[in-house]
Design a protein around this motif. Sequence first.
Motif, PDB file in Angstrom:
ATOM      1  N   ILE A 195       0.847  -1.194   0.000  1.00 47.09           N
ATOM      2  CA  ILE A 195       0.000   0.000   0.000  1.00 47.09           C
ATOM      3  C   ILE A 195       0.884   1.246   0.000  1.00 47.09           C
ATOM      4  O   ILE A 195       1.864   1.332   0.763  1.00 47.09           O
ATOM      5  CB  ILE A 195      -0.930   0.006   1.237  1.00 47.09           C
ATOM      6  CG1 ILE A 195      -1.886  -1.192   1.172  1.00 47.09           C
ATOM      7  CG2 ILE A 195      -1.723   1.313   1.319  1.00 47.09           C
ATOM      8  CD1 ILE A 195      -2.797  -1.315   2.370  1.00 47.09           C
ATOM      9  N   ALA A 196       0.524   2.200  -0.867  1.00 44.56           N
ATOM     10  CA  ALA A 196       1.268   3.464  -0.934  1.00 44.56           C
ATOM     11  C   ALA A 196       0.949   4.299   0.300  1.00 44.56           C
ATOM     12  O   ALA A 196      -0.217   4.544   0.622  1.00 44.56           O
ATOM     13  CB  ALA A 196       0.899   4.218  -2.201  1.00 44.56           C
ATOM     14  N   ILE A 206       6.095   5.777  -1.832  1.00 48.73           N
ATOM     15  CA  ILE A 206       6.634   4.902  -0.789  1.00 48.73           C
ATOM     16  C   ILE A 206       5.581   3.842  -0.480  1.00 48.73           C
ATOM     17  O   ILE A 206       4.436   4.178  -0.151  1.00 48.73           O
ATOM     18  CB  ILE A 206       6.963   5.697   0.489  1.00 48.73           C
ATOM     19  CG1 ILE A 206       7.990   6.796   0.188  1.00 48.73           C
ATOM     20  CG2 ILE A 206       7.481   4.760   1.580  1.00 48.73           C
ATOM     21  CD1 ILE A 206       8.238   7.713   1.371  1.00 48.73           C
ATOM     22  N   TYR A 207       5.981   2.569  -0.633  1.00 41.26           N
ATOM     23  CA  TYR A 207       5.056   1.458  -0.389  1.00 41.26           C
ATOM     24  C   TYR A 207       5.407   0.762   0.921  1.00 41.26           C
ATOM     25  O   TYR A 207       6.581   0.658   1.300  1.00 41.26           O
ATOM     26  CB  TYR A 207       5.110   0.446  -1.535  1.00 41.26           C
ATOM     27  CG  TYR A 207       4.460   0.941  -2.804  1.00 41.26           C
ATOM     28  CD1 TYR A 207       3.098   0.767  -3.023  1.00 41.26           C
ATOM     29  CD2 TYR A 207       5.211   1.584  -3.782  1.00 41.26           C
ATOM     30  CE1 TYR A 207       2.492   1.216  -4.191  1.00 41.26           C
ATOM     31  CE2 TYR A 207       4.624   2.040  -4.955  1.00 41.26           C
ATOM     32  CZ  TYR A 207       3.261   1.849  -5.144  1.00 41.26           C
ATOM     33  OH  TYR A 207       2.662   2.311  -6.289  1.00 41.26           O
ATOM     34  N   GLU A 208       4.391   0.273   1.587  1.00 41.41           N
ATOM     35  CA  GLU A 208       4.583  -0.469   2.835  1.00 41.41           C
ATOM     36  C   GLU A 208       3.832  -1.800   2.748  1.00 41.41           C
ATOM     37  O   GLU A 208       2.696  -1.841   2.266  1.00 41.41           O
ATOM     38  CB  GLU A 208       4.057   0.344   4.018  1.00 41.41           C
ATOM     39  CG  GLU A 208       4.300  -0.316   5.369  1.00 41.41           C
ATOM     40  CD  GLU A 208       3.793   0.545   6.513  1.00 41.41           C
ATOM     41  OE1 GLU A 208       3.579  -0.020   7.602  1.00 41.41           O
ATOM     42  OE2 GLU A 208       3.604   1.765   6.319  1.00 41.41           O
TER      43      GLU A 208
END
Length: 535
Positions: A195-196, A206-208
């Motif tokens: 998820i961004a 930035i993805y997590e």
Amino acid sequence: METTNEFNGHAVSDCPVPTSKIPNKDDPKTFFAKFALFFKRNLMVILTVSGVLAGVGLGMLVRNTNLTLAQKTYFAFPGEMLLRMLKMIIIPLVVCSLISGAASLDTRSLGKLGGIAVSYFLVTTLIASAIGVALAFIIKPGVGAGALNSNNLGLETVSADKETTDSFLDLARNLFPANLVAAAFRSYATDYKMIAVGNQTNGTLIYEKVPVGMETDGMNILGLVLFAMVFGVALRKLGAEGEELIRFFNAFNEATMVLVSWIMWYVPIGIMFLVGSKIVEMENLVLLVTSLGKYIFASVLGHVIHGGIVLPLIYFGFTRKNPFSFLAGLITPFTTAFATCSSSATLPSMIKCVEENNGVDKRISRFILPIGATVNMDGAAIFQCVAAVFIAQLNNIELNAGQIFTILVTATASSVGAAGIPAGGVITIAIILEAIGLPTNDLSLMLAVDWIVDRTTTVVNVEGDALGAGILHHINEQGLKRHRQQDEELAEVRVEAFANLQAEEETSPLVTRQNQGGDVSPGAKEDSVAIESAL
């Protein structure tokens, strides 16, 4: 001089009659009659072992015919039917047996037996993990095997990127299923979604990685076990109101055991085709065994040590009885475990044989064995520890004391969540590898020879369950004997006290004078009692 007693109105001599002189009409007289009696008593064992041997021979014969993939599927069909029949009755057997077992045991004894069972399962699994780690360091199956490659053996890679924390959280979630009906065929598992969460200064997203819950195919046996135990205790607490429902589950349980006795007659045929189909499906057997021979040897040797020495010694230490005579009555479930590689599928025959051949109390066996089939995985803990050290040696990684301790604890804990199905323990190896920071891409090597190692793994798993049931039965019997002795001692004390009271009444001159007058009025009786108590 010979004395006589009265028994059912007849005079009977007190002199003991030698039992050897009393003829028994059931005793076989000839060798043929003795052999026929032995064959009749052990018919199921003989047929089951014969099924394994016939399956090996049949597999070797059919292997040379170069069957197509579709023909191999048809050849395996009778064995598939056996697995389907055994899995069909797992849910009613586990749920009903645990409910009736928990409801029939007293709450205090339930807590005591449950505590002993959990301690036994944890200690034996921890010992099994220690044996696996020790053998892996002694035999060193991964040293010098760096040339092993999944591509060389024609294997597919296994993706196992699950976090260790999420694995244990999933275990806790599955203990409390949100839907009991869905728990019969689905279990909870964590997946991941990217998820961004923001932008960098140059505009890059930035993805997590975020854990997301999902339902996977596969019975959530752990949740069903916990619910059945608690529900049985709740029915017991209801008292008279819960009796009808307890009788219902008892009747359901007995009917399920009748179905088990019918299915057992199909077991030899199903086992023959299960073993035969596995032999037919084998490819590059020589390459696999030579490449992974030390890993297979270390795992099987660990199973032999734990199942042949450690578990019998624990049983003997508790009961002072011969463990091998106990295990001799369980050849049929052991053979079923060897052929099916499933602790859950072996559960029906295990309950039947433990009760009929070894005389274990139904309340004990039907309460402990379903729990053991779910949480007690000694054999799985051994090969998981061997596999973890093997992969470390394969990648030339030196394990420190902290990592070894982590392997022991994680293998013991993760074996609780291992599914009692074929190849169920391989996936839990990923938890151990993640915990100590080892790569999981070599898991495909474990899958390549899992069908060999998993057979002895399952036999050790069910052996630990059976011996645990025998130990608990012995402890329960000892407790009952102590209670009977205490009751007998109390009864003797009461009799003596009553006799002394009578003697005092007879020898007291005041009481004698009161009784000499024949019939006395109630008032006079009360006066006499008052005089006695005052004196």
